[in-house]
Every structure is written in structure tokens, then in C-alpha cells.
Write an enzyme that holds these catalytic residues in place. Structure first.
Site, short mmCIF file in Angstrom:
data_model
loop_
_atom_site.label_atom_id
_atom_site.label_comp_id
_atom_site.label_asym_id
_atom_site.label_seq_id
_atom_site.Cartn_x
_atom_site.Cartn_y
_atom_site.Cartn_z
N ASP A 180 36.79 35.10 44.78
CA ASP A 180 36.84 36.58 44.37
C ASP A 180 37.05 37.87 45.30
OD1 ASP A 180 35.49 34.41 42.51
OD2 ASP A 180 34.83 35.97 41.80
N ASP A 209 39.90 36.49 39.88
CA ASP A 209 38.98 37.72 39.81
C ASP A 209 39.50 38.64 40.91
OD1 ASP A 209 37.33 36.86 37.90
OD2 ASP A 209 35.65 36.82 39.03
N ARG A 213 34.62 45.76 39.20
CA ARG A 213 33.82 45.99 40.45
C ARG A 213 34.24 46.90 41.27
NH1 ARG A 213 30.56 41.62 38.78
NH2 ARG A 213 30.51 41.88 36.57
N ASN A 241 38.03 34.82 35.28
CA ASN A 241 37.58 35.25 33.83
C ASN A 241 37.92 36.93 33.85
OD1 ASN A 241 35.54 35.31 36.07
ND2 ASN A 241 34.22 36.12 34.67
#
Length: 694
Positions: A180, A209, A213, A241
Site C-alpha cells: 500500500d 491501494d 489517505r 480495495n
């Protein structure tokens, strides 16, 4: 006489204590004491940090679970909205951000841009410089026409690939698996600088990912897609996801693209994500997937290859969803159980063994999806590996990142080397002290818990009142569970148990007392004694801002209508911004009276609130401050600012808004319910290996 004098002086010196020896022993004892104190402080700090990190992870999983469950209701809402046919407001405009099927993307002019190696090097240098000086967070990294061309080329390239891409490594080729990144472009730049750009002997696999964020998801995607186009045989991309519109609409990517570009570009990104493969197989023995294994028994690589992956987000409770969302359990975990995230499953070693039996000669699974303190973790005796590459995740976790370098051994098997790192690129991070990093994590956990305690304050009052009544033997008395203020005394164990049960969180609350404002001294003056829970919960009581009305005669009606909408916002965790985009059907940035009427009808049907025609007219007149017969975002936002100022101040450390994600609900007729899937899994586990699975 002269000879007796030195002898006498020597005897006197011998009688004196060895002051130098005493000072040395005293210094050694002091040093040992300091070391003990430091080691004790260090151990306590390490344990407290583990508690905070575990609490942060638990809160993240809880939020994901709640938002996934609420997406069912939002699915109903958007389905109703699309069926409304009001002449003044056609429903053919842009749908809200949480709709599953989008309208056909509006045409965006594309240039003849094609990435080159020199262009990519310059782009990476520019991105690095802008990251360090902080000027790249709000700037568009590329021209709209050039980015459109890049995304079109990337999708065309990825679209040709199957769901399961097979990679054959031969010595001296090494494959670097990157976990990620979550929009943290500093980590991507560090990895490429440390390991170099792809070559014929140095390949890369980025395991999903890429966005959310972090604040540089656009730049991260641009670099990855450019690498794929420049080195198609040496660079591989998996879907995660967060490469789904229902997730990245909440966790920051949508906001970033809106800030730097537009809704059309956001749709373009998500359309490109649909072409990303789901799985990569290395030398027929190792599977690289973002999340993990599936609820269903008997899932094979061939069956994964038949999935229709070209969707904006995976179907609810599908194999594709499991591949992107599942997590491994602990060493003693058996079977498949419900995942706290609300999607996928928690699987044990027996599920991994079963998957290997169904898909020979696989013997290793490499996945990402979970933050690890050191960026890497080995599960189930080395059968499954987790790699996570976003260091200091979200700016407050203090974790290391890692990449996995996979290479073939002389005996034909695969070996791997773990490279850990912690990126501090940028002046702000480099200047941040250890204490500041620690306090950031504490503040983030405290802010999330404050929000939940404030939301469930009344439930906590009832729970603690029952504890007091039970202790006094009055639990069977009829009537309310209220207790007098001077009797509202509970132990700290009861306090922690109440938070665990009411909030549904498995967190060591006893170690977070000072963080949540619990008095360290009890009512009896003893340290960590009993305390008054009513006085503690009073800190979390919300205050509603007074609504100002232009027409005094219409104030009660407007207030009642606004409170209905506020109830939906608060009770169902729908953000004000998401509610505005829901009403703004055609995406022009303002809400017309007819759009507001459409939206209120849907809200009334789904959330059992009734909105009359006169209410809508009165509400429009109140919200439309500039008398333009439309409501812009600032007017809408100012109306629904009803938070307690003190609570807002305490929640400042939460960096991401809880924007609702959702989508239409899959038909229950076409696929089994989760309970049936669990039964199928349990039944298959007790069948002999040579028997056919049900």
C-alpha cells in the site's frame, strides 16, 4: 626522628577511607538506577504505543464496517432518486458520488501526450521538490488534456491483461513487490530512488491501494501509470480495495481530485481503475493479491480469471470483494469468520492449506492491505506474507514501510528479501520531534473516541446507571434507570467495560483514561479510585447552534424541517458535503428548489421522515440567502454547522472527513446470503479431501 615521620604519615593515610573508590561505586550505582528508570520508561512507552496503535486499527475497522452496512440504505435512496420523474428536474444529469453505475463519462479533450523516460524523470523531480516545499498539495500536477491522454493509454494497456497475470522470473531477474502507498508519494519516490527504475533484471509489482489517505494520490497514480506504459514487461499493477469509487469517495481521493481537477477527472481515474488486474502468479508457485482468500470453498485461479472485474467497485459479498478485503487471522485461527472491516473474511491457516490443495503448485501468498509496525509480517509458518509500504501511515502511526524483493533460487523455488525503510522527506517531517510524532497518534485516537463517546453519551449514561442500580440491588425496580448525581459512582473497570460494550470496540480503555479526560484521583482521594460518571460524560454533551431566521413567522416550520435533515446527517453518519452532492443532481454546484424537493422525497422514504411541499418552499426561502432561487454549498454548509465548538476543537486532529460511501444493493435472489456462505464453508471443512465439495 626523621625516619619515624614518614612511617607515621603512611599509617595515617592507611587508616583513611578510599574516597576515590567510594565515588566510583556511587557513580556505578547511580548509573544502574538511571538505566533501570530509563528501561522502565521505555517499556511503558512501548506498551502504551502498542495500545494506541491497536486502538487506531480497531477504530479504522469499525468505521469501515459501519459505512459498508449503511451503504445498503444509501443504495435504496439512490435507486429511488433515479426513479423520480419530475418535469422541472430531469434525472439524466450527474448522479451522486455513491451511485454504482455512472452515466457515460463526459468527453474530455485529449492531447497527443505520450510519456517518455526524460519526462518521467523531470516529473518525479518536480513532485519531490513540490512535496518538500509544500506547494504541490493544491496544484494540478499535469494539464487536463495530458492527464486524460495518459489515463486513456493506461486503461487501453491494462484492459488487454487478464484478471490473473502470470509472471515468469528467471535468474538474475528480481521482482520488487510494493505494498500500500495510499497517496504517500514520498514513499514511492524513495523506493524508486533506492531501488532504481525498472530494467530487464529489476521488475516491480505494485500491489494496490495507490490512492486515499495521503495528499498526493494523483501524482502517485501518474507515476505508476507512466511506469506501466514505459516498461510494460517490467512493471505490474494489482487492484486494491481503495481503487473503487465507493471507497475513495470517502477517504480523500475524491476531495483531492476535485481540488486539483474536476468531477470528470475523478470519474476518469475510477474508470481506469476498473481495468487493473486482480491477481498475479509468480513462477506458478506464489500468488500476489491485495487482500486475501475467500469465504467460498473451492475458489480456483481459473474461477478468478472468469470474474467480470470491469466494475467501479466489487459486488457485495462476492469473490472479488473477498480478494480485495480479506485478512489473515492469528496463528490459532481456524476457518473463515466475519471481518471487522465489514467486507471479506478473517481466514486461518487451514483455509490457506485448502486453497493450495485446490490450486497446485501454489505454496505462497503475498498480500498487503494491513499496516504493520515494521512494514512486513510473516503468517502461518511462512505460507503467507504481508507487505505494507506507506511509512508513518496517515502521518501519525510512526510505522516503517517495507518492500519485498522476490527472486528465483538455484533449486527452482522462490526466495525473498525484506527491505524496511522510514521516509522523512520534507522539512516538516524532518523537524518533527519524537514527542510530536507520539502526541499526534494520541490526539488522533482521542479525537476518534471523543466523537464516538459523544454520539453514544445517552446510552453510556443508561449503562452506567444500571451498573449502579445493580450494585445497590435495585435492578428489578420498575421505571427509569436514572440515578442521583451523588450516587453516580462507578469503578474504572465498570467504566472500561461500558465503553467496550456500548461502543462495540475491543480497546484497552484502562490505559487511555487520561487521554479521555477521566480524573486520575477518585472521589475518595485515592489514585485511580471510583469516580462520578455523570460529571465525566458531561464533557461530551453537545450544544446545538441557534438557528437564525429571516422571517420570524416561519421560524418554527423551518427549524422542524432542518432538525429532520440534521437527524439524518447525525444518526446515519452522512457528511454535510455528501448530502449536498446528493441533492445537487446535475452537478452544477448549486441546488435548485426542484432538486431539493426530489432529495427530500427520497430521504423521507428511506429514513422515515415526512417532508411536506410547504416545508420545502419555506426551507428554500431560508437557505437561499442571496435570493438567487438556488442554494450554493456555502449557504448549505453554514446552515448545518451545529457542532459543539469545544468538541470541534478537540476533533481537529482528525484529518479525513467521514464521507459516506455506498452503492446499490445486490439482489438477494441472485446470490446466497453471508450466513449461507458460512454454512457452506463449515460444511466443506468436514468433508474428506477426496470427496466432492458442496
Amino acid at each position: 626522628m626523621a625516619s619515624e615521620q614518614p612511617v607515621r604519615e603512611a599509617k595515617e593515610v592507611a587508616k583513611k577511607p578510599d574516597e576515590s573508590g567510594l565515588s566510583i561505586r556511587s557513580a556505578i550505582q547511580s548509573t544502574i538506577l538511571v538505566q533501570k528508570l530509563f528501561r522502565g520508561f521505555k517499556d511503558r512507552h512501548k506498551y502504551r504505543r502498542r495500545v494506541l496503535l491497536a486502538a487506531w486499527d480497531e477504530l479504522e475497522h469499525k468505521e469501515e464496517s459501519e459505512l459498508h452496512l449503511s451503504s445498503r440504505e444509501l443504495g435504496k435512496l439512490t435507486e429511488m432518486y433515479s426513479k423520480l420523474h419530475i418535469e422541472a428536474t430531469p434525472t439524466g444529469g450527474r448522479r451522486p458520488s455513491f451511485v454504482v453505475e455512472r452515466e457515460k463519462l463526459k468527453e474530455v479533450k485529449s492531447s497527443e501526450f505520450k510519456p517518455t523516460l526524460s519526462w518521467l524523470a523531470g516529473f518525479m523531480d518536480k513532485t519531490s521538490k513540490e512535496y518538500i516545499d509544500g506547494t504541490g498539495e493544491k496544484k494540478a500536477p499535469m494539464a487536463v488534456e495530458d492527464l486524460t491522454a495518459l489515463l486513456d493509454q493506461a486503461k487501453a494497456s491494462l484492459k488487454q491483461l487478464p484478471n490473473v497475470v502470470r509472471v515468469e522470473l528467471k535468474s538474475p531477474v528480481k521482482l520488487t513487490v510494493v505494498g500500500d502507498l495510499h497517496g504517500q508519494v514520498k514513499d514511492l519516490l524513495f523506493i524508486l530512488k533506492k531501488h532504481g527504475l525498472p530494467t530487464k533484471d529489476k521488475w516491480f509489482l505494485f500491489n494496490g491501494d495507490f490512492v486515499d489517505r495521503g495528499k498526493h494520490s494523483c501524482e502517485t497514480c501518474i507515476i505508476l501509470f507512466a511506469l506501466k506504459l514505459l516498461f510494460p514487461s517490467y512493471v505490474y499493477l494489482n487492484r486494491g480495495n481503495h481503487e473503487a469509487d465507493d471507497i475513495n469517495a470517502r477517504d480523500g481521493f475524491q476531495d483531492e481530485v476535485f481540488l486539483k481537477y474536476s468531477q470528470n477527472m475523478y470519474d476518469k481515474f475510477n474508470d481506469t481503475f476498473t481495468a487493473l488486474p486482480l491477481v498475479h502468479i509468480i513462477n506458478n508457485t506464489a500468488m500476489v493479491v491485495h487482500g486475501g482468500l475467500c469465504w467460498d470453498a473451492g475458489v480456483t485461479i481459473d474461477s478468478i480469471g472468469k470474474i467480470d472485474r470491469f466494475c467501479l467497485h466489487p459486488e457485495w459479498e462476492s469473490v472479488m470483494e473477498d480478494l480485495l478485503w480479506s485478512d489473515p487471522g492469528g496463528p490459532k485461527h481456524n476457518g473463515a469468520s466475519q471481518n471487522d472491516r465489514g467486507c471479506g473474511c478473517i481466514f486461518g491457516e487451514d483455509i490457506v492449506d485448502e486453497f493450495f490443495e485446490d490450486n497446485p503448485p501454489l505454496n505462497l501468498v503475498i498480500r498487503s492491505h494491513e499496516k504493520k509496525e515494521w512494514g512486513f509480517e510473516e503468517h502461518f509458518h511462512g505460507k503467507l506474507l504481508t507487505v505494507f509500504s506507506a511509512s508513518n501511515y496517515c502521518g501519525d502511526n510512526g510505522n516503517h514501510g517495507a518492500v519485498l524483493e522476490v527472486a528465483p533460487k538455484p533449486n527452482g523455488t522462490l526466495g525473498y528479501t525484506v527491505h524496511k525503510f522510514y521516509t522523512t522527506m520534507g522539512t516538516e517531517e524532518e523537524k518533527k520531534s519524537f514527542a510530536d510524532q507520539y502526541c499526534t497518534l494520541s490526539a488522533s485516537v482521542a479525537a476518534k473516541l471523543i466523537h464516538r463517546i459523544a454520539t453514544h453519551r445517552l446510552e453510556l449514561l443508561d449503562y452506567y446507571a444500571k451498573c449502579v442500580q445493580s450494585a445497590k440491588g435495585r435492578l428489578s425496580e420498575p421505571g427509569s434507570v436514572e440515578v442521583k448525581n451523588n450516587e453516580a459512582i462507578i469503578t474504572r473497570v465498570e467504566w472500561a467495560r461500558g465503553l467496550t460494550e456500548v461502543l462495540g470496540l475491543k480497546i484497552s480503555f484502562l490505559f487511555l483514561q487520561s487521554l479521555l479526560g477521566v480524573p486520575m484521583k477518585g472521589i475518595d482521594g485515592k489514585n485511580k479510585g471510583k469516580f462520578n460518571y455523570v460529571e465525566w460524560l458531561a464533557k461530551f454533551a453537545p450544544t446545538t447552534a441557534k438557528l437564525k431566521f429571516e422571517a420570524k413567522g416561519s421560524a418554527p416550520e423551518v427549524q422542524q424541517t432542518l432538525l429532520k435533515i440534521v437527524n439524518v446527517l447525525q444518526k446515519h453518519r452522512v457528511a454535510v458535503k455528501t448530502m449536498f452532492r446528493f441533492f445537487d443532481l446535475n452537478g452544477d454546484g448549486v441546488i435548485s428548489p426542484q432538486e431539493l424537493a426530489n432529495g427530500l422525497v427520497c430521504l423521507g422514504k428511506v429514513y422515515e421522515e415526512s417532508f411536506e411541499v410547504d416545508e420545502v418552499k419555506t426551507l428554500v426561502a431560508h437557505l437561499d440567502k442571496d435570493k438567487s432561487n438556488s442554494i450554493d454549498y456555502s449557504e448549505f454548509l453554514n446552515t448545518f454547522t451545529v457542532s459543539n465548538p469545544e468538541l470541534s476543537q478537540a476533533l481537529k486532529s482528525v484529518k479525513r472527513e467521514d464521507v459516506m460511501r455506498g452503492g446499490t444493493v445486490s439482489s438477494a435472489v441472485n446470490k446466497p446470503k453471508r450466513a449461507h456462505r458460512m454454512a457452506s464453508r463449515q460444511q466443506s471443512l468436514v468433508i474428506g479431501k477426496n470427496e466432492e465439495r458442496i
